[in-house]
Design a protein around this motif. Structure first.
Motif, PDB file in Angstrom:
ATOM      1  N   VAL A   1       0.816  -1.501   0.032  1.00 27.76           N
ATOM      2  CA  VAL A   1      -0.084   0.045   0.025  1.00 27.76           C
ATOM      3  C   VAL A   1       0.900   1.391   0.109  1.00 27.76           C
ATOM      4  O   VAL A   1       2.002   1.361   0.156  1.00 27.76           O
ATOM      5  N   LEU A   2       0.273   2.310  -0.552  1.00 26.78           N
ATOM      6  CA  LEU A   2       0.907   3.595  -0.507  1.00 26.78           C
ATOM      7  C   LEU A   2      -0.105   4.411   0.239  1.00 26.78           C
ATOM      8  O   LEU A   2      -1.295   4.366   0.019  1.00 26.78           O
TER       9      LEU A   2
ATOM     10  N   LEU B   1      -0.311  -5.819   5.348  1.00 24.62           N
ATOM     11  CA  LEU B   1      -0.430  -4.842   4.509  1.00 24.62           C
ATOM     12  C   LEU B   1       1.343  -4.263   4.726  1.00 24.62           C
ATOM     13  O   LEU B   1       1.778  -4.395   5.722  1.00 24.62           O
ATOM     14  N   ARG B   2       1.824  -3.798   3.625  1.00 27.86           N
ATOM     15  CA  ARG B   2       3.114  -3.449   3.524  1.00 27.86           C
ATOM     16  C   ARG B   2       3.303  -1.842   3.030  1.00 27.86           C
ATOM     17  O   ARG B   2       2.778  -1.874   1.789  1.00 27.86           O
ATOM     18  N   VAL B   3       3.519  -1.042   3.813  1.00 25.36           N
ATOM     19  CA  VAL B   3       3.545   0.187   3.329  1.00 25.36           C
ATOM     20  C   VAL B   3       4.748   0.525   2.470  1.00 25.36           C
ATOM     21  O   VAL B   3       5.982   0.397   3.038  1.00 25.36           O
ATOM     22  N   ARG B   4       4.555   0.878   1.253  1.00 25.96           N
ATOM     23  CA  ARG B   4       5.598   0.988   0.299  1.00 25.96           C
ATOM     24  C   ARG B   4       6.132   2.298   0.065  1.00 25.96           C
ATOM     25  O   ARG B   4       7.097   2.354  -0.692  1.00 25.96           O
ATOM     26  N   GLY B   5       5.310   3.327   0.549  1.00 27.72           N
ATOM     27  CA  GLY B   5       5.621   4.594  -0.035  1.00 27.72           C
ATOM     28  C   GLY B   5       4.393   5.485   0.132  1.00 27.72           C
ATOM     29  O   GLY B   5       3.324   5.269   0.629  1.00 27.72           O
ATOM     30  N   LEU B   6       4.592   6.487  -0.906  1.00 32.84           N
ATOM     31  CA  LEU B   6       3.642   7.563  -0.910  1.00 32.84           C
ATOM     32  C   LEU B   6       3.088   7.855  -2.148  1.00 32.84           C
ATOM     33  O   LEU B   6       3.853   7.452  -3.302  1.00 32.84           O
ATOM     34  N   MET B   7       2.017   8.496  -2.435  1.00 27.77           N
ATOM     35  CA  MET B   7       1.339   8.647  -3.751  1.00 27.77           C
ATOM     36  C   MET B   7       0.519  10.053  -3.637  1.00 27.77           C
ATOM     37  O   MET B   7       0.183  10.240  -2.604  1.00 27.77           O
ATOM     38  N   THR B   8       0.782  10.859  -4.690  1.00 26.99           N
ATOM     39  CA  THR B   8      -0.151  12.135  -4.790  1.00 26.99           C
ATOM     40  C   THR B   8      -0.724  12.310  -6.062  1.00 26.99           C
ATOM     41  O   THR B   8      -0.010  11.820  -7.071  1.00 26.99           O
ATOM     42  N   VAL B   9      -1.841  13.120  -6.260  1.00 26.71           N
ATOM     43  CA  VAL B   9      -2.106  13.645  -7.425  1.00 26.71           C
ATOM     44  C   VAL B   9      -2.173  15.116  -7.335  1.00 26.71           C
ATOM     45  O   VAL B   9      -2.379  15.655  -6.459  1.00 26.71           O
TER      46      VAL B   9
ATOM     47  N   SER C   1       8.592  12.108   1.350  1.00 26.17           N
ATOM     48  CA  SER C   1       8.975  10.652   1.030  1.00 26.17           C
ATOM     49  C   SER C   1      10.464  10.488   1.931  1.00 26.17           C
ATOM     50  O   SER C   1      10.771   9.634   2.493  1.00 26.17           O
ATOM     51  N   ALA C   2      11.352  11.460   1.739  1.00 24.83           N
ATOM     52  CA  ALA C   2      12.573  11.429   2.606  1.00 24.83           C
ATOM     53  C   ALA C   2      12.304  11.371   4.168  1.00 24.83           C
ATOM     54  O   ALA C   2      12.948  10.490   4.759  1.00 24.83           O
TER      55      ALA C   2
ATOM     56  N   ASP D   1      10.004   3.223  -0.032  1.00 18.98           N
ATOM     57  CA  ASP D   1      10.638   4.207  -0.856  1.00 18.98           C
ATOM     58  C   ASP D   1       9.927   4.207  -2.397  1.00 18.98           C
ATOM     59  O   ASP D   1      10.713   4.978  -3.083  1.00 18.98           O
ATOM     60  N   TRP D   2       8.803   4.009  -2.277  1.00 19.75           N
ATOM     61  CA  TRP D   2       7.912   4.338  -3.664  1.00 19.75           C
ATOM     62  C   TRP D   2       7.448   5.441  -3.534  1.00 19.75           C
ATOM     63  O   TRP D   2       6.816   5.690  -2.534  1.00 19.75           O
ATOM     64  N   VAL D   3       7.351   6.198  -5.050  1.00 19.47           N
ATOM     65  CA  VAL D   3       6.750   7.694  -5.075  1.00 19.47           C
ATOM     66  C   VAL D   3       5.991   7.641  -6.027  1.00 19.47           C
ATOM     67  O   VAL D   3       6.682   7.396  -7.186  1.00 19.47           O
ATOM     68  N   SER D   4       4.570   7.553  -5.932  1.00 16.16           N
ATOM     69  CA  SER D   4       3.777   7.381  -7.030  1.00 16.16           C
ATOM     70  C   SER D   4       3.229   8.749  -7.413  1.00 16.16           C
ATOM     71  O   SER D   4       2.477   9.224  -6.683  1.00 16.16           O
ATOM     72  N   ALA D   5       3.579   9.078  -8.460  1.00 14.15           N
ATOM     73  CA  ALA D   5       3.252  10.541  -8.969  1.00 14.15           C
ATOM     74  C   ALA D   5       3.415  10.837 -10.358  1.00 14.15           C
ATOM     75  O   ALA D   5       4.250   9.865 -11.040  1.00 14.15           O
ATOM     76  N   GLY D   6       2.694  11.551 -11.181  1.00 15.07           N
ATOM     77  CA  GLY D   6       2.951  11.610 -12.479  1.00 15.07           C
ATOM     78  C   GLY D   6       1.925  11.063 -13.500  1.00 15.07           C
ATOM     79  O   GLY D   6       1.790   9.845 -13.156  1.00 15.07           O
ATOM     80  N   MET D   7       1.202  11.755 -14.225  1.00 17.72           N
ATOM     81  CA  MET D   7       0.154  11.250 -15.127  1.00 17.72           C
ATOM     82  C   MET D   7       0.439  11.579 -16.283  1.00 17.72           C
ATOM     83  O   MET D   7       1.549  12.200 -16.660  1.00 17.72           O
TER      84      MET D   7
END
Ligand SMILES: *Cc1c(COP(=O)(O)O)cnc(C)c1O
Length: 239
Positions: free
Chosen positions: A132-133, A167-175, A193-194, A204-210
Motif C-alpha cells: 500500500v501507498l 499490509l506493507r507500506v511501500r511509500g507515498l502517492m499524490t495527484v 518521502s525522505a 521508498d516508492w513515490v507514485s506521482a505523474g500522469m
C-alpha cells in the motif's frame, strides 16, 4: 496486427520515449521507474493487448469495473501468460475494501486508518499480502472527494499501519492539485518521502505523474507513473 493493437503499441512507444528523455534529463535510470498503465473505462481486451506488448503493471480506479475486468483479463490471457500486477489507484470506499483487497496487488490510495484496517481484514481473509501507498493531499485547499492524508498526519498513520500484518507500506502517492504547478507538489512529495524513509527505509516508492505531468514527476524522483490517456486515448464519456 489489429488497428487497436498498432495504436496501443505506438502510444506505448511514444510514452516510453517521453520517459527515456525525462530520465536522461534527470540523470536517472529507466529501471528505477515503473510505468503503471491506467486502463479504467477501457475493455479487458485492451488490457490483454497491453500485456502482450510487454506491460507488466495495470492501474484501475473503480472497484465495480476492476473486479469484473480482472476475471476477463485472466480468461483472455489464458494459462500461458502471467497476470499483470494490479494497482488500485482510485479512492476506495471503506465498504469496497473487502472487494479491492481480494484482487489488487498494490493500493495507491490509502488515506485513513479505517480503510487500512478494512484492507487488512480482506487480505487476511483471502490469504494475500497487499502493498500500500499512503496518498497525500498537497492541495492547500483540500477537496474531500479527491482523497489524501494531510501531510502533518503522515508519519503517525504510517506508524499505525506498521502493525497490520498483511499490509506493507511501500511509500507515498499524490495527484497534483488542479490548477497548481505539478513541479511544486512533486517537490513537496519528495521531501515527505525522505522524511518517511528516515523511519521506514523500505517505504521508498513515490507514485506521482500522469499523462500530462510525468516529466515533472520523474524530475522529482517518482518511482511509479500512472499513465492513462497518453496510452489508451481519451476515456469514453460516462454518466
Ligand atoms: C485516471 C487516473 C490516472 C491516469 O490519468 P491520465 O491523465 O489519463 O494519465 C492517474 N492517477 C489516478 C489516481 C487516476 O484516477
Amino acid at each position: 496486427m489489429s488497428q487497436r493493437r498498432e495504436e496501443l503499441a505506438r502510444a506505448l512507444e511514444g510514452t516510453e520515449e517521453r520517459i527515456a528523455a525525462a530520465c536522461q534529463a534527470a540523470g536517472r535510470d529507466r529501471d528505477e521507474i515503473t510505468l503503471v498503465v491506467v486502463t479504467k473505462f477501457f475493455p479487458a481486451a485492451d488490457v490483454a493487448t497491453l500485456v502482450e506488448l510487454g506491460v507488466r503493471d495495470i492501474g484501475e480506479s473503480r472497484d465495480q469495473e476492476a473486479k469484473v475486468k480482472v476475471g476477463e483479463v485472466r480468461d483472455l490471457l489464458g494459462d500461458g501468460r502471467p497476470m499483470p500486477t494490479l494497482h488500485f489507484v482510485g479512492q476506495v470506499q471503506t465498504k469496497k475494501a473487502g472487494s479491492v483487497g481480494s484482487y489488487a496487488d498494490v493500493v495507491h490510495s490509502v488515506d485513513r486508518e479505517r480503510l487500512a484496517q478494512a484492507l487488512e481484514r480482506s487480505a487476511q481473509r483471502h490469504d494475500r499480502r497487499l502493498e500500500v501507498l499512503l496518498q497525500v493531499d498537497l492541495d492547500p485547499d483540500p477537496d474531500p472527494d479527491r482523497g489524501g492524508l494531510a501531510p502533518a498526519d503522515l508519519l503517525e498513520v504510517a506508524e499505525r499501519l506498521d502493525e497490520l500484518e498483511h499490509l506493507r507500506v511501500r511509500g507515498l502517492m499524490t495527484v497534483a492539485p488542479l490548477g497548481a504547478e505539478p513541479q511544486e507538489a512533486f517537490a513537496r512529495l519528495a521531501e515527505l518521502s525522505a522524511r518517511l524513509r528516515e523511519r521506514h527505509p523500505e517505504a521508498d516508492w513515490v507514485s506521482a505523474g500522469m499523462s500530462s505531468d510525468l516529466e515533472a514527476a520523474i524530475a522529482h524522483g517518482a518511482t511509479h507513473l500512472r499513465v492513462g490517456t497518453a496510452i489508451l486515448g481519451s476515456r469514453p464519456s460516462h454518466r
